[in-house]
Structures are given as C-alpha cells and as structure tokens.
Motif scaffolding. Structure first.
Motif, short mmCIF file in Angstrom:
data_model
loop_
_atom_site.label_atom_id
_atom_site.label_comp_id
_atom_site.label_asym_id
_atom_site.label_seq_id
_atom_site.Cartn_x
_atom_site.Cartn_y
_atom_site.Cartn_z
N GLY A 7 45.13 -0.17 -32.91
CA GLY A 7 45.04 -0.63 -34.28
C GLY A 7 45.87 0.20 -35.24
N VAL A 8 46.99 0.72 -34.75
CA VAL A 8 47.87 1.57 -35.54
C VAL A 8 49.00 0.73 -36.12
CG1 VAL A 8 49.53 3.47 -35.39
CG2 VAL A 8 47.35 3.64 -34.22
N VAL A 9 49.36 1.03 -37.37
CA VAL A 9 50.47 0.36 -38.03
C VAL A 9 51.56 1.39 -38.30
CG1 VAL A 9 51.21 -0.90 -40.09
CG2 VAL A 9 48.93 -1.31 -39.14
N TYR A 10 52.76 1.15 -37.77
CA TYR A 10 53.91 1.99 -38.09
C TYR A 10 54.58 1.39 -39.32
CZ TYR A 10 54.48 5.29 -34.25
OH TYR A 10 54.35 6.35 -33.40
N CYS A 11 54.86 2.21 -40.31
CA CYS A 11 55.49 1.75 -41.54
C CYS A 11 56.87 2.38 -41.69
CB CYS A 11 54.63 2.10 -42.75
SG CYS A 11 53.09 1.20 -42.78
N HIS A 12 57.89 1.55 -41.65
CA HIS A 12 59.26 2.01 -41.85
C HIS A 12 59.40 2.37 -43.32
CE1 HIS A 12 63.57 2.01 -42.22
NE2 HIS A 12 63.71 1.80 -40.92
N MET A 13 59.78 3.61 -43.60
CA MET A 13 59.77 4.10 -44.97
C MET A 13 61.07 3.87 -45.74
SD MET A 13 56.71 4.93 -44.99
CE MET A 13 56.54 5.65 -46.59
N GLY A 14 62.11 3.41 -45.07
CA GLY A 14 63.37 3.22 -45.78
C GLY A 14 63.85 4.53 -46.36
N ASN A 15 64.42 4.49 -47.55
CA ASN A 15 64.92 5.70 -48.21
C ASN A 15 64.15 6.02 -49.48
OD1 ASN A 15 67.00 6.16 -46.35
ND2 ASN A 15 68.34 4.72 -47.39
N ASN A 16 63.04 5.36 -49.72
CA ASN A 16 62.35 5.48 -50.99
C ASN A 16 60.97 6.09 -50.81
OD1 ASN A 16 61.13 5.12 -53.45
ND2 ASN A 16 61.72 2.98 -53.67
N GLU A 17 60.78 7.30 -51.32
CA GLU A 17 59.50 7.99 -51.19
C GLU A 17 58.38 7.26 -51.93
OE1 GLU A 17 61.28 9.68 -54.89
OE2 GLU A 17 62.06 9.20 -52.92
N GLN A 18 58.73 6.35 -52.85
CA GLN A 18 57.70 5.61 -53.58
C GLN A 18 56.89 4.71 -52.65
OE1 GLN A 18 56.89 6.23 -56.74
NE2 GLN A 18 58.44 7.81 -56.65
N VAL A 19 57.44 4.38 -51.48
CA VAL A 19 56.71 3.56 -50.51
C VAL A 19 55.40 4.25 -50.12
CG1 VAL A 19 56.81 2.50 -48.21
CG2 VAL A 19 58.81 2.46 -49.70
N PHE A 20 55.39 5.59 -50.16
CA PHE A 20 54.16 6.30 -49.84
C PHE A 20 53.03 5.93 -50.80
CE2 PHE A 20 56.31 9.18 -46.92
CZ PHE A 20 55.31 9.44 -46.00
N GLU A 21 53.36 5.57 -52.02
CA GLU A 21 52.32 5.15 -52.98
C GLU A 21 51.57 3.94 -52.45
OE1 GLU A 21 51.39 7.02 -55.49
OE2 GLU A 21 52.99 8.39 -54.91
N ASP A 22 52.30 3.03 -51.79
CA ASP A 22 51.65 1.86 -51.19
C ASP A 22 50.72 2.26 -50.04
OD1 ASP A 22 52.99 0.17 -52.96
OD2 ASP A 22 54.66 -0.13 -51.59
N LEU A 23 51.14 3.27 -49.26
CA LEU A 23 50.28 3.73 -48.16
C LEU A 23 49.02 4.38 -48.69
CD1 LEU A 23 52.83 5.21 -45.60
CD2 LEU A 23 52.06 2.86 -45.90
N TRP A 24 49.16 5.23 -49.73
CA TRP A 24 47.98 5.85 -50.33
C TRP A 24 47.04 4.78 -50.85
CZ3 TRP A 24 47.14 10.72 -49.23
CH2 TRP A 24 48.20 11.61 -49.06
N ALA A 25 47.60 3.75 -51.51
CA ALA A 25 46.78 2.66 -52.05
C ALA A 25 46.08 1.89 -50.93
CB ALA A 25 47.64 1.72 -52.88
N ALA A 26 46.78 1.64 -49.83
CA ALA A 26 46.19 0.91 -48.71
C ALA A 26 44.98 1.66 -48.16
CB ALA A 26 47.22 0.69 -47.60
N VAL A 27 45.09 2.97 -48.04
CA VAL A 27 43.96 3.77 -47.55
C VAL A 27 42.80 3.72 -48.54
CG1 VAL A 27 43.21 6.13 -47.05
CG2 VAL A 27 45.34 5.27 -46.09
N LYS A 28 43.12 3.86 -49.81
CA LYS A 28 42.08 3.87 -50.85
C LYS A 28 41.35 2.53 -50.92
CE LYS A 28 41.29 4.75 -55.74
NZ LYS A 28 41.89 5.07 -57.03
N ILE A 29 42.10 1.44 -50.90
CA ILE A 29 41.52 0.11 -51.04
C ILE A 29 40.74 -0.31 -49.80
CG2 ILE A 29 42.10 -2.35 -51.24
CD1 ILE A 29 44.47 -1.41 -53.04
N SER A 30 41.31 -0.05 -48.62
CA SER A 30 40.72 -0.55 -47.38
C SER A 30 39.74 0.40 -46.73
CB SER A 30 41.83 -0.86 -46.37
OG SER A 30 42.43 0.36 -45.92
N GLY A 31 39.89 1.69 -47.00
CA GLY A 31 39.04 2.67 -46.32
C GLY A 31 39.52 2.99 -44.91
#
Length: 179
Positions: A7-31
């Motif tokens: 149940g692991v999701v690999y997230c390609h980060m591209g060149n933009n560190e702002q993508v991490f904001e989406d990961l932090w939000a995903a953890v916060k929203i979903s638990g």
C-alpha cells in the motif's frame, strides 16, 4: 492491505519542492502514515533535498536517484543524523530518460543504466563510508519500505536474494551478478 501488498505510493517530485506541501497535506487529511508515501528523485535540487530531510525527520522514507549528486545528498542526510534505515537509493534502471532541446521539445530518449547503484556505492566508499553503512541504502532499506517478502534485500536462510559479487577496487562494470 487485504491483498498482501504494501500500500505504498511513490511520488515523483519533479523539480519543485512545493510538491512536498501536497504530501504533508495528504498525511494530515487522510491520516496515512508518512511511511506509506515515498517521495522519489529528491536529490534533483538542494531545495528538494532539504524538504526531503524534513520528511525523513518526520518518520517517512525518501528515495534518492543514484546519479552524480546522490552521494552528496545522502551524505547530507547522514550528517544531519537522519534515520539511515529510511534513506533509499534507486537507479530507475532501464527507465526512460527523455531528452529535450532548449525550447523543451522532445528530441529523443535514453535510458537509466543499472550500474548507477554500483557507481553510487563506489562514490560513497571513496568518501570514506564503509559498505556495512551504505549497502542497506540500495538493498535492505528499499525492500523494507516496500514490505517485500521472503527476506528480499538481505541475505537470510530461506530468503529470496539477488547477489552481486564484487572485487575490491574494481570498476562497477566488472561486477558479476548471480541470481
């Protein structure tokens, strides 16, 4: 999880560190646990590496592509005292590498070489790290993160392993692989 998968999701980060904001939000929203989302290609920019250090510090895994900057990125994580068992290094072996011109038009393809992991290990050895410290980054750690069965990523009795035999001070291309 019912299917016995990680149940692991690999997230390609591209060149933009702002993508991490989406990961932090995903953890916060979903638990969902930090360990279930693995950002990859985190060494592409210094800002991405810094954001990945925060992810590691929070308890997640981070995957560094084995390329020319990987040794310095990994060394930075180690020197920061981040959990080495959550640092992953991968090669994208045989994955496509598109080539673009100055106008960002596709002009061709190449592919990632599997010997990048051996080059990474040799670079880390050259920096003074011992094999016991760095080998898990390309073996045990990724297998653990993916919850692979049968002892993958380590040599254990009854396990299922791929083995590379190397001669000290040899070039990465001189390794012999045995399955």
């Amino acid at each position: 999880l019912l299917g016995g998968k990680a149940g692991v999701v690999y997230c390609h980060m591209g060149n933009n560190e702002q993508v991490f904001e989406d990961l932090w939000a995903a953890v916060k929203i979903s638990g969902v646990a930090y360990t279930q989302i693995i950002p990859t290609h985190v060494g592409r920019t210094p800002a991405l590496a810094k954001a990945a250090a925060g992810w590691l510090a929070a308890g997640g895994y981070a995957d560094v592509s084995a390329n020319s900057v990987a040794p310095s990125v990994v060394e930075g994580f180690i020197k920061q005292g981040l959990a080495q068992e959550r640092i992953l290094v991968s090669s994208d072996a045989y994955g496509s590498l598109p080539k673009f011109d100055a106008q960002k038009r596709l002009v061709g393809y190449d592919y990632a070489r599997p010997n990048l992991l051996l080059q990474f290990l040799n670079s880390m050895l050259g920096l003074g790290y011992d094999l016991a410290t760095i080998l898990p980054l390309v073996t045990r750690n990724p297998a653990t993160a993916l919850k692979l069965p049968r002892g993958k990523g380590r040599l254990v009795e009854g396990g299922d392993a791929d083995v590379a035999l190397m001669v000290p001070h040899s070039k990465p291309s001189e390794a012999a692989s045995v399955t």
